[in-house]
Scaffold this active site. Structure first.
Site, PDB file in Angstrom:
ATOM      1  N   TYR A 239       0.935  -1.222   0.095  1.00  0.00           N
ATOM      2  CA  TYR A 239       0.091   0.132   0.058  1.00  0.00           C
ATOM      3  C   TYR A 239       0.799   1.125  -0.013  1.00  0.00           C
ATOM      4  O   TYR A 239       1.665   1.312   1.123  1.00  0.00           O
ATOM      5  CB  TYR A 239      -1.081   0.252   1.257  1.00  0.00           C
ATOM      6  CG  TYR A 239      -2.138  -1.085   1.142  1.00  0.00           C
ATOM      7  CD1 TYR A 239      -3.545  -0.652   0.760  1.00  0.00           C
ATOM      8  CD2 TYR A 239      -1.603  -2.521   1.495  1.00  0.00           C
ATOM      9  CE1 TYR A 239      -4.432  -1.415   0.584  1.00  0.00           C
ATOM     10  CE2 TYR A 239      -2.893  -3.061   1.493  1.00  0.00           C
ATOM     11  CZ  TYR A 239      -4.024  -2.730   0.978  1.00  0.00           C
ATOM     12  OH  TYR A 239      -5.155  -3.736   0.819  1.00  0.00           O
ATOM     13  N   HIS A 271      -4.057  -2.782  -8.210  1.00  0.00           N
ATOM     14  CA  HIS A 271      -5.256  -3.596  -7.791  1.00  0.00           C
ATOM     15  C   HIS A 271      -6.438  -2.436  -7.459  1.00  0.00           C
ATOM     16  O   HIS A 271      -7.321  -2.802  -8.171  1.00  0.00           O
ATOM     17  CB  HIS A 271      -4.845  -4.391  -6.753  1.00  0.00           C
ATOM     18  CG  HIS A 271      -6.041  -5.263  -6.130  1.00  0.00           C
ATOM     19  ND1 HIS A 271      -6.968  -4.963  -5.180  1.00  0.00           N
ATOM     20  CD2 HIS A 271      -6.037  -6.521  -6.676  1.00  0.00           C
ATOM     21  CE1 HIS A 271      -7.914  -5.983  -5.228  1.00  0.00           C
ATOM     22  NE2 HIS A 271      -7.302  -6.881  -5.807  1.00  0.00           N
ATOM     23  N   HIS A 272      -6.181  -1.526  -6.559  1.00  0.00           N
ATOM     24  CA  HIS A 272      -7.066  -0.503  -6.458  1.00  0.00           C
ATOM     25  C   HIS A 272      -6.370   0.812  -5.991  1.00  0.00           C
ATOM     26  O   HIS A 272      -5.152   0.666  -5.657  1.00  0.00           O
ATOM     27  CB  HIS A 272      -8.055  -0.973  -5.574  1.00  0.00           C
ATOM     28  CG  HIS A 272      -7.735  -1.046  -4.105  1.00  0.00           C
ATOM     29  ND1 HIS A 272      -7.306  -2.379  -3.391  1.00  0.00           N
ATOM     30  CD2 HIS A 272      -7.396  -0.190  -3.242  1.00  0.00           C
ATOM     31  CE1 HIS A 272      -7.117  -2.293  -2.223  1.00  0.00           C
ATOM     32  NE2 HIS A 272      -7.136  -1.060  -2.049  1.00  0.00           N
ATOM     33  N   HIS A 421     -16.643  -2.005   2.835  1.00  0.00           N
ATOM     34  CA  HIS A 421     -15.279  -1.909   3.185  1.00  0.00           C
ATOM     35  C   HIS A 421     -15.035  -2.821   4.425  1.00  0.00           C
ATOM     36  O   HIS A 421     -15.773  -2.376   5.272  1.00  0.00           O
ATOM     37  CB  HIS A 421     -14.521  -0.615   3.355  1.00  0.00           C
ATOM     38  CG  HIS A 421     -12.969  -1.075   3.790  1.00  0.00           C
ATOM     39  ND1 HIS A 421     -12.226  -1.418   2.886  1.00  0.00           N
ATOM     40  CD2 HIS A 421     -12.273  -0.231   4.859  1.00  0.00           C
ATOM     41  CE1 HIS A 421     -10.988  -1.493   3.501  1.00  0.00           C
ATOM     42  NE2 HIS A 421     -11.094  -0.848   4.785  1.00  0.00           N
ATOM     43  N   MET A 493     -12.873  -3.977  10.176  1.00  0.00           N
ATOM     44  CA  MET A 493     -13.618  -2.846   9.983  1.00  0.00           C
ATOM     45  C   MET A 493     -15.039  -3.260   9.551  1.00  0.00           C
ATOM     46  O   MET A 493     -15.161  -4.410   8.889  1.00  0.00           O
ATOM     47  CB  MET A 493     -13.246  -1.700   9.145  1.00  0.00           C
ATOM     48  CG  MET A 493     -12.033  -1.226   9.571  1.00  0.00           C
ATOM     49  SD  MET A 493     -11.373   0.278   8.449  1.00  0.00           S
ATOM     50  CE  MET A 493     -10.109   1.030   9.224  1.00  0.00           C
TER      51      MET A 493
END
Length: 600
Positions: A239, A271-272, A421, A493
């Site tokens: 990330y 990926h995103h 999410h 989450m």
């Protein structure tokens, strides 16, 4: 009338059945046989399509190398999905399938294979061991095969639902696609076992809205938020965080559309991506570009959490409604944005440069409404936890009637998009609208949720006094310790970012269990297990969860507590101040309907 003579032996009946079945298989395979001249393994000529070309607007790579590529389109009137798989290096066939979580077992498959002389196409399935069999009901229809400079392509279609118990039902939400390539010819499909070939998993939202995109204003401008020539790390998951600063003194604009900008060649690795706005109260933000998990990352970047844009592999451009736009710039907004890019590099490719990001389309001609983004679900807190070794554990976050009555305008709001999410243990997310004690609308649901960000267009209109429930399902069968709520990737989450207009001061409408009732749970379980009655205030909630002896009883009691105990409501304004909302408790009346009352 008897179908069989009573003197027939069981062996005779079995032999008759197998003979009929074998004949049926031969007929089915023959009916779906591809012209041998078109066999990719024989290098013959490519057949010319006689059908009208199918438009395939959605695209995504399937494998990390980018050798397999999927394109598709949807026909809602016919309830059919059109798919094309392109293979740059075709050998002896390929497999594309769908399964619940990307498993190779019990999967719905479409297979192209050859026996060294002829090529065949058919609808198939895999059993609990990965062995492949031709399906007795052929629901994949071959439409075209062709050889192009980009490789061999296979075009076929299938209904959303086939009424075949072995077929996957294609519905809204994440679809786990499995793929594989055949390096050797096979004499019959029954020789194929998915565990013995090169396979992989990709995830996609196959069903998309069929509404045409609105036109953009003539004075639209673009702003690209991109990474600065990052060298993608040689690790599977990264990330990357990058701070971007808006032009000085930028007046208020409206974002009306955004799209991805992916560096050519990196389509299978990026990926995103998400763009977050930092808190407007921060006068400065350190210029950081590096791993989001690095210890060198400034702590102030944690205050850059207001979502502006989100994109995931396979997503198209995102358009705002014609009468609303998301504010960008101006005195009420921050000058600092945080770009977060998820690189998925399972092949550990080294030396690859990337400057991918998101292109924002914005206009100085403000639209009628400011759009806003509101968080629904659970507060990020360790008091909401999932026991270990759970197959399906549910947690629910509440946006209560007290909060919506206080914070929403008299005419309500229009939710036009949603972004679900969780972290790694999440398996499903569902947000529903409750009015008058009854569930009246599913806002969004993903039964096969995957942890990559994707914004889904929709249309829901909550009113004052409505309730929004967000329920998340988790699987912790591979974990020996409890999973608590929090920001870490191994924590959990349960969030739904809903995009709506007109914008209100309500930015966060979430809940968590009353911590005092959780301490009563710890006290009860500790006494039951023969330990100290209470360690209240002496250790953290995370440590208290970790020191419990987890069994089915402690898990069931925790589940019951989360279902019945009072909750603390976080009904937050954009300034982080709370709206005046009391703690509430949820229960069920004798008819099973949801009921809400003020807790004491």
């Amino acid at each position: 009338m008897r179908l069989f003579n009573k003197n027939l032996r069981l062996q005779d009946v079995t032999l008759m059945y197998l003979t009929v079945l074998a004949t049926l298989v031969v007929i089915l395979v023959a009916s779906y046989q591809v012209d041998p001249a078109a066999s990719p393994s024989r290098g013959g000529s490519t057949p010319t399509s006689t059908s009208t070309p199918v438009q395939l607007p959605y695209h995504m790579p399937l494998d990390p190398r980018g050798h397999l590529h999927l394109s598709w389109n949807i026909s809602y009137p016919l309830q059919e999905l059109y798919l094309e798989v392109r293979c740059s290096e075709m050998k002896h066939g390929l497999v594309l399938g769908m399964s619940d979580r990307g498993e190779l077992t019990n999967a719905d498959l479409v297979v192209l294979w050859d026996d060294g002389h002829q090529s065949f196409f058919g609808d198939a399935w895999s059993d609990s061991q990965g062995h492949v069999s031709l399906d007795s009901q052929q629901d994949y229809q071959l439409m075209d095969t062709r050889q192009t400079p980009e490789g061999f392509s296979l075009l076929f279609k299938r209904p959303f639902s086939t009424c075949d118990p072995r077929d996957y039902i294609i519905e809204e939400g994440t679809v786990h696609l499995i793929y594989g390539v055949l390096d050797q010819p096979i004499r019959s499909l029954q020789q194929l076992n998915l565990s013995q070939i090169e396979t992989g998993v990709q995830r996609a939202l196959l069903l998309r809205p069929d509404t045409p995109p609105p036109s953009l204003p003539q004075d639209v401008q673009t702003l690209e938020v991109r990474t600065p020539d990052v060298t993608i790390p040689t690790q599977e998951t990264t990330y990357w965080c990058h701070i971007f600063q808006l032009p000085p003194n930028m007046p208020k604009n409206h974002i009306v559309m955004y799209e991805s900008v992916v560096t050519p060649g990196n389509e299978a690795i990026v990926h995103h991506m998400e763009v977050f706005e930092c808190s407007p109260e921060m006068s400065t933000v350190p210029q950081y570009s590096g791993s989001c998990d690095s210890k060198m990352k400034p702590a102030s970047l944690n205050y850059c959490r207001h979502v502006l844009a989100a994109w995931a592999m396979g997503a198209k451009s995102f358009y705002y409604p014609t009468d609303a736009g998301l504010p960008l710039g101006g005195p009420a907004s921050s000058r600092f944005l945080r770009l977060e890019v998820h690189y998925h590099n399972p092949l550990l490719i080294s030396g690859r440069k990337d400057n991918s990001g998101v292109r924002l389309y914005h206009t100085p001609s403000l639209r009628r409404y400011d759009a806003g983004i509101m968080e629904l679900g659970l507060v990020y807190t360790p008091v909401m936890a999932i026991p270990p070794r759970e197959q399906n554990f549910h947690l629910t976050g509440f946006c209560t009637s007290k909060c919506t009555q206080t914070a929403l305008p008299p005419g309500g709001i229009n939710i036009f998009a949603s972004q679900l999410h969780t972290h790694l243990a999440g398996r499903g997310v569902r947000t529903v609208l409750v009015r008058g004690g009854r569930e009246v609308k599913v806002v969004q649901e993903d039964k096969h949720f995957s942890t990559h960000y994707q914004v889904t267009p929709l249309c829901v209109c909550p009113q004052q006094g409505d309730v929004l429930l967000t329920k998340c399902t988790y699987n912790t069968e591979d974990r020996s310790q409890p999973t608590v709520g929090g920001f870490g990737i191994m924590e959990e989450m349960c969030v739904n970012y809903v995009h709506y207009y007109p914008r209100t001061q309500l930015e966060l409408c979430k809940s968590n269990i009353d911590p005092g009732y959780l301490q009563k749970y710890f006290s009860f379980i500790n006494r039951f297990q023969g330990g100290d009655a209470c360690s209240c205030g002496q250790t953290s909630v995370t440590d208290q969860f970790s020191t419990l002896s987890w069994d089915s009883f402690s898990g069931e009691v925790l589940n019951s507590l989360y279902s019945t105990a009072p909750i603390s409501m976080a009904c937050n304004q954009s300034s982080a101040k709370l709206f005046p909302v009391s703690i509430v408790q949820n229960s069920r009346d004798s008819r099973g309907r949801l009921e809400y009352r003020t807790g004491q």
